[in-house]
Structures are given as C-alpha cells and as structure tokens.
Design an enzyme around this catalytic site. Sequence first.
Site, PDB file in Angstrom:
ATOM      1  N   ASP A 194      -1.917 -24.161   6.579  1.00 41.08           N
ATOM      2  CA  ASP A 194      -0.869 -24.614   5.658  1.00 41.08           C
ATOM      3  C   ASP A 194      -0.480 -23.548   4.636  1.00 41.08           C
ATOM      4  OD1 ASP A 194      -1.089 -27.174   6.905  1.00 41.08           O
ATOM      5  OD2 ASP A 194      -2.847 -27.529   5.663  1.00 41.08           O
ATOM      6  N   LYS A 226       3.026 -20.431   7.280  1.00 42.47           N
ATOM      7  CA  LYS A 226       3.232 -19.461   8.370  1.00 42.47           C
ATOM      8  C   LYS A 226       4.576 -19.676   9.062  1.00 42.47           C
ATOM      9  CE  LYS A 226      -0.605 -20.843  10.220  1.00 42.47           C
ATOM     10  NZ  LYS A 226      -1.218 -21.605   9.125  1.00 42.47           N
ATOM     11  N   ASN A 277      -2.363 -29.999  16.645  1.00 42.65           N
ATOM     12  CA  ASN A 277      -2.966 -30.178  15.310  1.00 42.65           C
ATOM     13  C   ASN A 277      -2.225 -29.353  14.263  1.00 42.65           C
ATOM     14  OD1 ASN A 277      -3.873 -27.863  16.627  1.00 42.65           O
ATOM     15  ND2 ASN A 277      -5.903 -27.894  15.706  1.00 42.65           N
ATOM     16  N   GLY A 326       1.066 -27.927  12.088  1.00 43.93           N
ATOM     17  CA  GLY A 326       2.288 -28.540  11.581  1.00 43.93           C
ATOM     18  C   GLY A 326       3.183 -27.437  11.058  1.00 43.93           C
ATOM     19  N   HIS A 327       4.272 -27.171  11.747  1.00 47.50           N
ATOM     20  CA  HIS A 327       5.174 -26.111  11.311  1.00 47.50           C
ATOM     21  C   HIS A 327       6.509 -26.730  10.932  1.00 47.50           C
ATOM     22  CE1 HIS A 327       2.962 -22.765  13.742  1.00 47.50           C
ATOM     23  NE2 HIS A 327       2.242 -23.285  12.780  1.00 47.50           N
ATOM     24  N   THR A 376      -7.739 -33.723  12.815  1.00 52.88           N
ATOM     25  CA  THR A 376      -6.398 -34.313  12.895  1.00 52.88           C
ATOM     26  C   THR A 376      -6.361 -35.430  13.935  1.00 52.88           C
ATOM     27  OG1 THR A 376      -5.716 -32.685  14.532  1.00 52.88           O
ATOM     28  CG2 THR A 376      -5.311 -32.134  12.219  1.00 52.88           C
ATOM     29  N   GLN A 394      -3.200 -22.867  12.139  1.00 54.18           N
ATOM     30  CA  GLN A 394      -4.388 -23.043  11.274  1.00 54.18           C
ATOM     31  C   GLN A 394      -4.663 -21.753  10.480  1.00 54.18           C
ATOM     32  OE1 GLN A 394      -4.974 -24.228  14.831  1.00 54.18           O
ATOM     33  NE2 GLN A 394      -3.955 -26.023  14.078  1.00 54.18           N
ATOM     34  N   ARG A 454      -3.571 -33.149   0.320  1.00 58.37           N
ATOM     35  CA  ARG A 454      -4.449 -31.989   0.483  1.00 58.37           C
ATOM     36  C   ARG A 454      -5.219 -31.728  -0.803  1.00 58.37           C
ATOM     37  NH1 ARG A 454       0.504 -28.626   2.943  1.00 58.37           N
ATOM     38  NH2 ARG A 454       0.494 -29.497   5.027  1.00 58.37           N
TER      39      ARG A 454
END
Length: 459
Positions: free
Chosen positions: A12, A15, A37, A39-40, A127, A232, A332
């Site tokens: 997170d 990227k 898993n 998330g973009h 996840t 990741q 988070r």
Amino acid sequence: MTVTIVGSQLGDEGKGGVVDLYGDAADVVARYQGGDNAGHTVVHDGETYKLSLVPSGAVRGKVGVLGNGCVINPRTLFDEISTLQEKGLNPDVRVAERAHVIMPFHRVLDGIEEDVKSESDQEVGTTGRGIGPTYEDKAGRRGVRIGDLLDPDVLRERLEYVVPQKRALVEEVYDIAVEELDDPDAFDVDALFEEFREFGQRLADEDMTVNASAFLTDAMADGETVMFEGAQGTIIDIDHGNYPYVTSSNPTAGGAAVGTGLDPGTIADGEIIGIVKAYLSRVGSGPLPTELGGVVGDTPGYDEQGDGENEELATYIREEGGEYGTVTGRPRRVGWLDMPMLRHSARVNGFTGLAVNHVDVLAGLDEVKVGHSYELDGEEIFTMPATTEEWQRCEATFRTFDGWPEVDWEAVADEGYEAIPENARTYLEYVAEELDAPIYAVGVGPGREETVVVENPYE
Ligand code: IMP
C-alpha cells in the site's frame, strides 16, 4: 530496458500510481508474484479502476503479463477483464503457463486456518484470497498450474490427486463437515473440473497463455521496454519480511527474475525503484515500532480503542490518507516512517531510485517524526532485526522534522521539485541520503498528475 517497481514497506505504498506514471513509456507491464490479494487503484480519464490481479498497465493499453511467480484465481481474472471491457477498454492480458491456480478450496482453507490461528491470537490477518494455501501446494508439488487447465486429462488427474487430500484436511484435521461449508463444491472434483476446464478453454480461445520467460525475452530482443509491477511490499516478503506476518511470495526485486524467467542480469541492468510511503501503514498483525495508536484486532495486545494524542494523529492520518484496505476495506494501522525498516529494504532490493508518496497527507502537521534507529536490549541499531520476536522488542528512537504547510499540490506538481515546501524537501533529502538512492518522484495527491517527476527511468 526494465524498470522494477518494489514496495519498500508493508504494501500500500502507492505502487499503482508510480506504475501508471512511468508505465506510459513501457510496452509490457508484468507482475511477478502474488495474486488477487493486491489492490491497485488507477485513475485514468477521470475514471477510477480498482484492480487486484490484472496488471495496472492494462488500463492504458499495455500488454499485461502475469508471470509464473503469480497465483491466479481465474474467477477474479475474468471478472476484472469483463469489468474493464464494460468500461470500453480492451485489455491484453497474458498469463504464464507456469503460474499456479488458486482453486476455490484454497480460499476456504485460508479462512479456516485463520480462524484456527485466531483462537491463540496467531492469525496473520490474510486477505482471505487463498494465497498462502496455493503457494503451499506449489511448494508441495501438488498444485494446479495454468498450463494444466488447457489439458482436460491433466486437469482431472491433478484434481483427483489433490482434492481428496483437502477434503480430509478439512474433515479429519479441522473437524469440519465439508457439506456444511458455504461452498461444498470447492471440494468436489467434478464441479471443479467443469468450472476450471471452461476457464482453460477460454484462456486457449483467447490465446492468453504464454511461456513468460520466452515472451518477455523476445519482447526485450525486439527492443520493447518492460516494467515489473511488484505487489505487496518488502516487509511482507516471505523471505525478507516479518515472518510469519507475511504474504507467501517474494515482492522483493529478486522475485522479478524468478517470477517471470527474465534473467537477473537484465533486471539488474535496469532500474529498481523503491516506493516509499511518507509514513507507515500496515494491514493485519505483527510488530510496528513506530505505530501511532492502534487498530483493535490487528495491533498485537491492543484490545480497546484508546483516545490519546497519538490516537488522534493516527485517525487524522488514516482519514487524510484514505488508509482503508483496497481489497478488504479494513482500517489500516498507521505510524511514522521507519528508517531501520527502509535501510533493510534498500539493502535487500538495491534501489536505484525512490518514489516517495503521500507527502501531501502529512501537510499541516506541526511536526513530523521519523523512527531513525531502534533501541534493542540497550543497544542502538540501524536496521531491522531478522526475527519478529526481536523486532517486537525494538523501541524506535525518533527524529523530529518541522512540518510543512498545505499548499496547492497540483501547482507544485506542475512547477517541479523546487516548488515542494522547503521542510518537506528536507524530509525527502534525509530519506534519500539515509538510503543512498536519489528521489525520482514525489507523490503529492492521488492522481498521476499530482506527482512531482524528478527523473524518468526510461529516459
Ligand atoms: P495474504 O497475502 O492474503 O496471504 O496475507 C498475508 C499478509 O499480507 C496479511 O497481513 C495481509 O494483510 C498482507 N497483504 C497481502 N496483500 C497485501 C497488499 O496488497 N497490501 C498490504 N498488505 C497486504
């Protein structure tokens, strides 16, 4: 040439935005590890795309490759492709024949194992996508690979071997009746065979499968440029991360070679860009020496929401930074930047440049802190220890930087690096110096226009 994008922290780091920014100059964008898993978030032409498997370059017409190091849930793959098609895009996605398939039973087992671990507070906070169980079967030489989906006889043979083992695991070890599960078909050879044979047919009909090594090597030989999109981050790498609070793959730069079959020399000849979030966030459990506040259920030993000064700051940063899981929606954990962590990350990956994101999120604070070193058993150390137990005992020693004001970040992005408020530049230069890698880009907002580009690795 190649450019490898690697998360330097716990995932997170933003990227997707950097891949999107630099990926314009790439012909091929390849993922080398992980699965759905990730998330973009990619913002393109005012439209926001949330992808968890398809390489984000596919949104911009690049060839997207899922390398052999990835684990692929065909349901997610085709759902994401359909969603992009509904929005008028025509994504070109190639999948490595050597990549492993996430089967429905892997997802079920991921959930069961987390439940069991939670009874003794040992859950990882996965996840739930079946990532770990799929890599376990890969290493155990009982996995189903994408190439196997193309041959019905091989697919049936693989399923007939593995499914009874999984069924026995659920029933005999975990003492759960398969028929009482939400998805008993996840353990039924015939149901799995029918569904996954069709996926194989579709992959073949759409000519989506490749030998990733040959495909990428040929692309390079034809003068094409390749971008590797790490998912990741380094600290959740199975080897170099904070075991066991890790994912089951290698997000670190070495994974780009192993996870695609493009030779390591080619990757080392290119650029390796470390993506750094200007503070820390973490989804799931494990130590976090610079943590501000905590999240009930994830922060170890944290059972009740506190309301101290640091909690307020944590809530502020979480809200400003939108620090909620892209895949799971979970809040988070947040903390100050952790330099021992980043020094470890820079050493493991060999960063040639850095992109520091979310600098705008910290704007308006009076002061910004950084964990410069740790104190462990009375000694000052500058890099993360190798065991989780030692890391848990580390106390961060902080350095304090003067805060920077809220400004018109879009204008800053237009004007360039010198327009960044001076105190923020001091902060950035400290990070670059400590990691011995130059700043290539500074993220000052969610869109790719809100990025100060100092260096384009492809130029
Ligand atoms: P898994 O990858 O689902 O097995 O989860 C293992 C650990 O990695 C958990 O702590 C997850 O929260 C974390 N994780 C997995 N993918 C991501 C990601 O894309 N960003 C941040 N954390 C992740």
